[in-house]
Design a protein around this motif. Structure first.
Motif, PDB file in Angstrom:
ATOM      1  N   LEU A 158       0.831  -1.201   0.000  1.00  0.00           N
ATOM      2  CA  LEU A 158       0.000   0.000   0.000  1.00  0.00           C
ATOM      3  C   LEU A 158       0.866   1.252   0.000  1.00  0.00           C
ATOM      4  CD1 LEU A 158      -2.642   1.570   0.293  1.00  0.00           C
ATOM      5  CD2 LEU A 158      -2.605   1.067   2.745  1.00  0.00           C
ATOM      6  N   SER A 159       1.917   1.264   0.797  1.00  0.00           N
ATOM      7  CA  SER A 159       2.797   2.433   0.867  1.00  0.00           C
ATOM      8  C   SER A 159       3.438   2.725  -0.488  1.00  0.00           C
ATOM      9  CB  SER A 159       3.877   2.213   1.928  1.00  0.00           C
ATOM     10  OG  SER A 159       3.297   2.037   3.201  1.00  0.00           O
ATOM     11  N   ARG A 160       3.922   1.695  -1.154  1.00  0.00           N
ATOM     12  CA  ARG A 160       4.543   1.892  -2.466  1.00  0.00           C
ATOM     13  C   ARG A 160       3.527   2.386  -3.495  1.00  0.00           C
ATOM     14  NH1 ARG A 160       6.928  -2.939  -1.015  1.00  0.00           N
ATOM     15  NH2 ARG A 160       5.632  -4.134  -2.474  1.00  0.00           N
ATOM     16  N   ALA A 161       2.357   1.769  -3.488  1.00  0.00           N
ATOM     17  CA  ALA A 161       1.334   2.156  -4.458  1.00  0.00           C
ATOM     18  C   ALA A 161       0.896   3.607  -4.247  1.00  0.00           C
ATOM     19  CB  ALA A 161       0.135   1.209  -4.354  1.00  0.00           C
ATOM     20  N   LEU A 162       0.785   4.023  -2.997  1.00  0.00           N
ATOM     21  CA  LEU A 162       0.399   5.406  -2.703  1.00  0.00           C
ATOM     22  C   LEU A 162       1.493   6.395  -3.097  1.00  0.00           C
ATOM     23  CD1 LEU A 162      -1.436   5.400   0.750  1.00  0.00           C
ATOM     24  CD2 LEU A 162      -2.211   6.498  -1.350  1.00  0.00           C
ATOM     25  N   ALA A 163       2.736   6.058  -2.786  1.00  0.00           N
ATOM     26  CA  ALA A 163       3.844   6.946  -3.133  1.00  0.00           C
ATOM     27  C   ALA A 163       3.908   7.153  -4.645  1.00  0.00           C
ATOM     28  CB  ALA A 163       5.157   6.373  -2.610  1.00  0.00           C
ATOM     29  N   GLN A 164       3.684   6.095  -5.410  1.00  0.00           N
ATOM     30  CA  GLN A 164       3.690   6.212  -6.872  1.00  0.00           C
ATOM     31  C   GLN A 164       2.574   7.127  -7.353  1.00  0.00           C
ATOM     32  OE1 GLN A 164       3.443   2.146  -8.209  1.00  0.00           O
ATOM     33  NE2 GLN A 164       5.572   1.692  -7.681  1.00  0.00           N
ATOM     34  N   ARG A 165       1.399   6.986  -6.780  1.00  0.00           N
ATOM     35  CA  ARG A 165       0.270   7.811  -7.216  1.00  0.00           C
ATOM     36  C   ARG A 165       0.412   9.269  -6.814  1.00  0.00           C
ATOM     37  NH1 ARG A 165      -1.572   2.753  -7.058  1.00  0.00           N
ATOM     38  NH2 ARG A 165      -3.360   2.167  -8.356  1.00  0.00           N
ATOM     39  N   LEU A 166       0.981   9.511  -5.640  1.00  0.00           N
ATOM     40  CA  LEU A 166       1.102  10.878  -5.144  1.00  0.00           C
ATOM     41  C   LEU A 166       2.391  11.560  -5.601  1.00  0.00           C
ATOM     42  CD1 LEU A 166      -0.260  10.368  -1.516  1.00  0.00           C
ATOM     43  CD2 LEU A 166      -1.458  11.354  -3.478  1.00  0.00           C
ATOM     44  N   GLY A 167       3.337  10.771  -6.105  1.00  0.00           N
ATOM     45  CA  GLY A 167       4.545  11.332  -6.676  1.00  0.00           C
ATOM     46  C   GLY A 167       5.499  11.961  -5.689  1.00  0.00           C
ATOM     47  N   GLY A 168       5.725  11.292  -4.564  1.00  0.00           N
ATOM     48  CA  GLY A 168       6.656  11.820  -3.579  1.00  0.00           C
ATOM     49  C   GLY A 168       7.047  10.774  -2.564  1.00  0.00           C
ATOM     50  N   GLN A 169       7.580  11.235  -1.456  1.00  0.00           N
ATOM     51  CA  GLN A 169       7.991  10.332  -0.387  1.00  0.00           C
ATOM     52  C   GLN A 169       6.835  10.115   0.583  1.00  0.00           C
ATOM     53  OE1 GLN A 169      10.439  11.414   3.271  1.00  0.00           O
ATOM     54  NE2 GLN A 169      12.025  10.525   1.968  1.00  0.00           N
ATOM     55  N   LEU A 170       6.689   8.888   1.018  1.00  0.00           N
ATOM     56  CA  LEU A 170       5.625   8.540   1.964  1.00  0.00           C
ATOM     57  C   LEU A 170       6.237   7.872   3.182  1.00  0.00           C
ATOM     58  CD1 LEU A 170       2.160   7.093   1.227  1.00  0.00           C
ATOM     59  CD2 LEU A 170       3.614   5.875   2.836  1.00  0.00           C
ATOM     60  N   ARG A 171       5.814   8.319   4.365  1.00  0.00           N
ATOM     61  CA  ARG A 171       6.227   7.690   5.625  1.00  0.00           C
ATOM     62  C   ARG A 171       5.050   6.906   6.179  1.00  0.00           C
ATOM     63  NH1 ARG A 171       8.831  13.156   8.293  1.00  0.00           N
ATOM     64  NH2 ARG A 171      10.571  13.380   6.819  1.00  0.00           N
ATOM     65  N   TRP A 172       5.307   5.693   6.643  1.00  0.00           N
ATOM     66  CA  TRP A 172       4.215   4.852   7.126  1.00  0.00           C
ATOM     67  C   TRP A 172       4.550   4.212   8.466  1.00  0.00           C
ATOM     68  CZ3 TRP A 172       5.090  -0.401   7.857  1.00  0.00           C
ATOM     69  CH2 TRP A 172       6.248  -0.926   7.258  1.00  0.00           C
ATOM     70  N   GLN A 173       3.500   3.894   9.204  1.00  0.00           N
ATOM     71  CA  GLN A 173       3.626   3.190  10.476  1.00  0.00           C
ATOM     72  C   GLN A 173       2.459   2.214  10.602  1.00  0.00           C
ATOM     73  OE1 GLN A 173       3.472   5.620  14.041  1.00  0.00           O
ATOM     74  NE2 GLN A 173       4.596   4.100  15.241  1.00  0.00           N
ATOM     75  N   LEU A 174       2.749   1.041  11.107  1.00  0.00           N
ATOM     76  CA  LEU A 174       1.744  -0.020  11.235  1.00  0.00           C
ATOM     77  C   LEU A 174       1.497  -0.367  12.694  1.00  0.00           C
ATOM     78  CD1 LEU A 174       0.027  -2.485  10.251  1.00  0.00           C
ATOM     79  CD2 LEU A 174       2.196  -3.766  10.108  1.00  0.00           C
ATOM     80  N   LEU A 175       0.200  -0.395  13.084  1.00  0.00           N
ATOM     81  CA  LEU A 175      -0.241  -0.936  14.367  1.00  0.00           C
ATOM     82  C   LEU A 175      -1.235  -2.045  14.038  1.00  0.00           C
ATOM     83  CD1 LEU A 175      -0.943   2.291  16.491  1.00  0.00           C
ATOM     84  CD2 LEU A 175       1.130   0.881  16.504  1.00  0.00           C
ATOM     85  N   GLY A 176      -0.777  -3.272  14.051  1.00  0.00           N
ATOM     86  CA  GLY A 176      -1.642  -4.392  13.707  1.00  0.00           C
ATOM     87  C   GLY A 176      -1.300  -5.605  14.539  1.00  0.00           C
ATOM     88  N   CYS A 177      -2.315  -6.425  14.837  1.00  0.00           N
ATOM     89  CA  CYS A 177      -2.088  -7.599  15.675  1.00  0.00           C
ATOM     90  C   CYS A 177      -3.119  -8.671  15.344  1.00  0.00           C
ATOM     91  CB  CYS A 177      -2.185  -7.217  17.147  1.00  0.00           C
ATOM     92  SG  CYS A 177      -1.811  -8.581  18.280  1.00  0.00           S
ATOM     93  N   SER A 178      -2.660  -9.900  15.199  1.00  0.00           N
ATOM     94  CA  SER A 178      -3.556 -11.020  14.933  1.00  0.00           C
ATOM     95  C   SER A 178      -4.600 -11.150  16.037  1.00  0.00           C
ATOM     96  CB  SER A 178      -2.765 -12.325  14.835  1.00  0.00           C
ATOM     97  OG  SER A 178      -1.939 -12.331  13.693  1.00  0.00           O
ATOM     98  N   GLY A 179      -5.842 -11.357  15.633  1.00  0.00           N
ATOM     99  CA  GLY A 179      -6.915 -11.560  16.584  1.00  0.00           C
ATOM    100  C   GLY A 179      -7.578 -10.303  17.090  1.00  0.00           C
ATOM    101  N   HIS A 180      -7.059  -9.142  16.729  1.00  0.00           N
ATOM    102  CA  HIS A 180      -7.613  -7.909  17.281  1.00  0.00           C
ATOM    103  C   HIS A 180      -9.006  -7.623  16.751  1.00  0.00           C
ATOM    104  CE1 HIS A 180      -4.265  -5.255  19.209  1.00  0.00           C
ATOM    105  NE2 HIS A 180      -4.505  -6.374  19.878  1.00  0.00           N
ATOM    106  N   THR A 181      -9.892  -7.314  17.680  1.00  0.00           N
ATOM    107  CA  THR A 181     -11.176  -6.720  17.351  1.00  0.00           C
ATOM    108  C   THR A 181     -10.969  -5.209  17.236  1.00  0.00           C
ATOM    109  OG1 THR A 181     -11.733  -6.418  19.677  1.00  0.00           O
ATOM    110  CG2 THR A 181     -12.416  -8.503  18.645  1.00  0.00           C
ATOM    111  N   THR A 182     -12.016  -4.499  16.844  1.00  0.00           N
ATOM    112  CA  THR A 182     -11.902  -3.047  16.769  1.00  0.00           C
ATOM    113  C   THR A 182     -11.652  -2.446  18.146  1.00  0.00           C
ATOM    114  OG1 THR A 182     -13.340  -3.031  14.831  1.00  0.00           O
ATOM    115  CG2 THR A 182     -13.042  -0.942  15.978  1.00  0.00           C
ATOM    116  N   ALA A 183     -12.279  -2.986  19.173  1.00  0.00           N
ATOM    117  CA  ALA A 183     -12.060  -2.491  20.536  1.00  0.00           C
ATOM    118  C   ALA A 183     -10.596  -2.678  20.948  1.00  0.00           C
ATOM    119  CB  ALA A 183     -12.986  -3.216  21.512  1.00  0.00           C
ATOM    120  N   GLN A 184      -9.999  -3.794  20.581  1.00  0.00           N
ATOM    121  CA  GLN A 184      -8.597  -4.037  20.928  1.00  0.00           C
ATOM    122  C   GLN A 184      -7.660  -3.142  20.123  1.00  0.00           C
ATOM    123  OE1 GLN A 184      -8.910  -8.285  20.214  1.00  0.00           O
ATOM    124  NE2 GLN A 184      -8.628  -8.723  22.399  1.00  0.00           N
ATOM    125  N   ALA A 185      -8.014  -2.881  18.871  1.00  0.00           N
ATOM    126  CA  ALA A 185      -7.219  -1.954  18.067  1.00  0.00           C
ATOM    127  C   ALA A 185      -7.287  -0.549  18.644  1.00  0.00           C
ATOM    128  CB  ALA A 185      -7.715  -1.957  16.622  1.00  0.00           C
TER     129      ALA A 185
END
Length: 249
Positions: free
Chosen positions: A72-99
């Motif tokens: 996703l980060s690469r695809a967005l950077a290509q479309r927007l034509g610049g540098q993109l910084r990304w950070q991920l907060l993800g965990c197996s089993g998480h519900t929305t409340a846990q996220a």
């Protein structure tokens, strides 16, 4: 939607199938690699926060580079034509409340302009109703605004669980119906929202479920090719929305 009486009548079978799937399911690890980074070149065009469950964490891919965050980060950077910084907060089993709790407690949270969420599958499994889910997603967006400065959130719709090869019938049918009810409620809520949106995406199908080449070995998560298609759909929508948001800043 499946009538309530049908769900009640099927409850013993659905409960048994659900337990059996959990016992027998192949458990794959989250994708390896850093959970933040930079892609693209030139001026900074976007700071992206990705929040979610096992699909956000990249289960089904060997590395974050070929999982949702990297693609996703690469695809967005290509479309927007610049540098993109990304950070991920993800965990197996998480519900929305846990996220939501993870975002609230996260140390080292970076500023972000936009957030993408990948949530809902575990809420479906837990039997969470649409009203509660919508409240939690709204709280997640508000917290991201407060803590990271997010100005736009794109919610990835709950995937069509009736396409998951792992799930037997009628469990697949029932979970697919519940996923559709959450998506329908979210779409209605977001009609009047300028700072939030929802993007629906379904992997190409064959024989009543997603193409095997696009799925991971567990029959439940995307594989790298599936993540690539999903990332392209999200990037196309988010690039369009972010450019519209930027015109009003």
């Amino acid at each position: 939607m499946i009538p309530t009486l049908a769900g009640v009548a099927l409850a013993p079978l659905l409960l048994w199938q659900g337990r059996r799937v959990r016992r027998q399911a192949l458990r794959l690890p989250e994708a390896a690699g850093a959970r933040e980074g930079e892609v693209g070149s030139g001026a900074l065009c976007l700071r992206l926060l990705i929040v979610g469950d096992s699909s956000a964490a990249g289960v089904g891919a060997a590395s974050q580079d070929e999982a949702l965050a990297g693609q996703l980060s690469r695809a967005l950077a290509q479309r927007l034509g610049g540098q993109l910084r990304w950070q991920l907060l993800g965990c197996s089993g998480h519900t929305t409340a846990q996220a939501l709790a993870q975002l609230r407690q996260a140390q080292g949270l970076q500023p972000a302009d936009a957030m993408v969420t990948a949530l809902g599958v575990n809420d479906v499994s837990a039997g969470l109703g649409p009203e509660c889910w919508l409240q939690q997603l709204a709280q997640l967006h508000a917290l991201a605004v407060e803590r990271a400065g997010v100005r736009y959130t794109l919610h990835s719709a709950v995937p069509p669980m009736h396409d998951f090869p792992l799930l037997p019938q009628p469990l697949r049918w029932w979970m697919g119906d519940r996923a559709a009810s959450l998506n329908q409620a979210l779409a209605q809520q977001l009609q009047a929202c300028g700072d939030r949106g929802m993007e629906s995406f379904a992997l190409p199908r064959q024989g009543g479920h997603a193409l095997p080449d696009l799925m991971a070995a567990d029959g439940f998560h995307p594989g790298p090719a599936g993540y690539a298609l999903w990332a392209e759909a999200l990037a196309e929508r988010l690039a369009r929305e972010w450019q519209a948001v930027g015109r009003h800043l």
